[in-house]
Design an enzyme around this catalytic site. Structure first.
Site, PDB file in Angstrom:
ATOM      1  N   GLN A 109       9.545  45.495  44.180  1.00  0.00           N
ATOM      2  CA  GLN A 109      10.546  45.521  44.852  1.00  0.00           C
ATOM      3  C   GLN A 109      11.850  46.184  43.540  1.00  0.00           C
ATOM      4  O   GLN A 109      11.476  45.670  42.285  1.00  0.00           O
ATOM      5  CB  GLN A 109      11.354  44.319  45.084  1.00  0.00           C
ATOM      6  CG  GLN A 109      12.298  44.817  45.854  1.00  0.00           C
ATOM      7  CD  GLN A 109      12.055  45.612  47.647  1.00  0.00           C
ATOM      8  OE1 GLN A 109      11.319  45.464  48.460  1.00  0.00           O
ATOM      9  NE2 GLN A 109      13.502  46.424  47.882  1.00  0.00           N
ATOM     10  N   ASP A 122       4.185  51.652  49.804  1.00  0.00           N
ATOM     11  CA  ASP A 122       4.966  52.237  49.643  1.00  0.00           C
ATOM     12  C   ASP A 122       5.416  53.420  48.854  1.00  0.00           C
ATOM     13  O   ASP A 122       5.942  54.378  49.443  1.00  0.00           O
ATOM     14  CB  ASP A 122       5.528  51.254  47.957  1.00  0.00           C
ATOM     15  CG  ASP A 122       6.886  51.023  48.567  1.00  0.00           C
ATOM     16  OD1 ASP A 122       7.387  50.130  49.214  1.00  0.00           O
ATOM     17  OD2 ASP A 122       6.770  49.204  47.705  1.00  0.00           O
ATOM     18  N   LYS A 140      10.366  41.644  54.378  1.00  0.00           N
ATOM     19  CA  LYS A 140       8.999  41.506  54.565  1.00  0.00           C
ATOM     20  C   LYS A 140       8.630  40.624  54.688  1.00  0.00           C
ATOM     21  O   LYS A 140       7.622  40.852  55.348  1.00  0.00           O
ATOM     22  CB  LYS A 140       8.977  42.455  52.994  1.00  0.00           C
ATOM     23  CG  LYS A 140       9.263  43.975  53.110  1.00  0.00           C
ATOM     24  CD  LYS A 140       9.667  44.621  51.812  1.00  0.00           C
ATOM     25  CE  LYS A 140      10.714  45.468  51.297  1.00  0.00           C
ATOM     26  NZ  LYS A 140      10.825  46.176  50.156  1.00  0.00           N
TER      27      LYS A 140
HETATM   28  N1  GUN Z   1      14.040  49.695  46.464  1.00  0.00           N
HETATM   29  C1  GUN Z   1      14.242  50.358  47.632  1.00  0.00           C
HETATM   30  N2  GUN Z   1      13.691  50.251  48.483  1.00  0.00           N
HETATM   31  C2  GUN Z   1      12.016  49.981  48.084  1.00  0.00           C
HETATM   32  C3  GUN Z   1      10.700  50.260  49.376  1.00  0.00           C
HETATM   33  O1  GUN Z   1      10.967  50.971  50.096  1.00  0.00           O
HETATM   34  N3  GUN Z   1      10.615  49.967  48.283  1.00  0.00           N
HETATM   35  C4  GUN Z   1      10.726  48.841  47.286  1.00  0.00           C
HETATM   36  N4  GUN Z   1       9.219  48.260  47.119  1.00  0.00           N
HETATM   37  N5  GUN Z   1      11.317  49.093  46.669  1.00  0.00           N
HETATM   38  C5  GUN Z   1      12.513  49.526  47.284  1.00  0.00           C
END
Ligand code: GUN
Length: 291
Positions: free
Chosen positions: A96, A119, A52
């Site tokens: 995350q 998100d 990211k």
């Molecule tokens: N863990 C698995 N997928 C995601 C996501 O799209 N965002 C976040 N913050 N954590 C995740």
């Protein structure tokens, strides 16, 4: 069978985002700024967050990475989020998931200001999504919609089976595919760990979205000839063939399913790349809303 190629589609969308960032900055405005918070040393989470941050750099976004040891106090994390909520130079905040057991994911998500929740996990944003109001759509389902759109796949009237009911993927995906839109207008069935006749239900599907986190769970006998297969799974399985000692496998038995379906997403190189793209689109949107 045609591959739904995440590399190709995400490259295309990233070019569009890059152009928009250039327009923003040439107008003298701030580039989008994403804050990523990582707790602990889960290798998959580390890889996702690194990717990211890397994508932010490629697109001309600002990014800030904050890392904590797995034993960080919940309060420390919540206070950091509040600090970023107040910071006018930050557009998006993501923490995350999953988080260590002593930290409440619900509290963390609810602490992120909805206007910075790129998100799309905050209850306010999920509520808006349910009502089809403008909001941040969770990145994985959003990425899947972008993929279907790119290939001109018209889903109206299709029977869709979503396997998995997580807050992040399965539940929002089922809602998005059922709403009055294109892609959308599907008749959606959600399957989960308590579903009894999984094979029978899946075999009737025009689209299967597999988001259950079990390697090769969807086998050829569960797939109707000509179905569209979207594989959300990113499972690390041990392998003697790679240097790292593991490889990534989807929730779909790709080798055996590929000749039966009309379209399929590979793993890696499918939905994972689209998820990052969708997150970047959400961060750009947050920036435009917050300028
Ligand atoms: N863990 C698995 N997928 C995601 C996501 O799209 N965002 C976040 N913050 N954590 C995740």
């Amino acid at each position: 069978m045609e591959l739904l190629d995440g590399k190709l589609v995400s490259a295309h969308i990233k070019e569009e985002i890059k152009k928009q960032v250039q327009e923003i900055t040439s107008a003298g405005k701030r580039a989008p700024h994403l804050v990523a918070i990582l707790v602990g040393e889960n290798p998959a989470s580390q890889a996702y967050v690194a990717s990211k941050v890397k994508n932010c750099g490629e697109l001309g976004f600002e990014s800030t990475l904050v890392t904590y040891d797995a034993d960080v106090a919940e309060e420390v994390l919540l206070n950091k989020i509040k600090e970023f909520n107040e910071n006018k130079l930050v557009d998006g905040i993501l923490v995350q998931l999953p988080l260590p057991k002593h930290i409440s994911e619900d509290k963390v998500i609810e602490t992120i200001h909805p206007s910075k929740d790129v998100d799309g996990f905050h209850p306010v944003n999920l509520g808006k999504m349910m009502l089809s109001l403008p909001t941040f759509i969770p990145a994985t389902p959003y990425g899947i919609l972008l993929m279907l759109q790119h290939y001109g796949i018209k889903t109206t009237g299709m029977n869709c089976v979503v396997i998995g009911r997580s807050n992040i993927v399965g539940t929002p995906m089922s809602l998005l595919l059922s709403r009055n839109a294109e892609p959308g207008n599907c008749t959606v069935t959600i399957c989960h760990s308590k579903t009894k006749n999984m094979k029978e239900i899946c075999s009737a599907a025009d689209i299967i979205v597999a988001a259950i986190g079990k390697p090769k769970f969807v086998t050829a006998d569960m797939v109707k000839q000509g179905a569209i297969i979207v594989d959300v799974g990113i499972n690390r399985v041990e392998s003697t063939e790679t240097k790292s000692g593991f490889r990534l496998v989807g929730d779909v038995d790709f080798e055996n399913v590929k000749d039966k379906c009309s379209f399929i997403t590979p793993v890696p190189g499918g939905v994972g790349l689209m998820t990052i793209c969708a997150l970047m689109k959400n961060t750009l949107l947050a920036n435009l809303n917050n300028q």
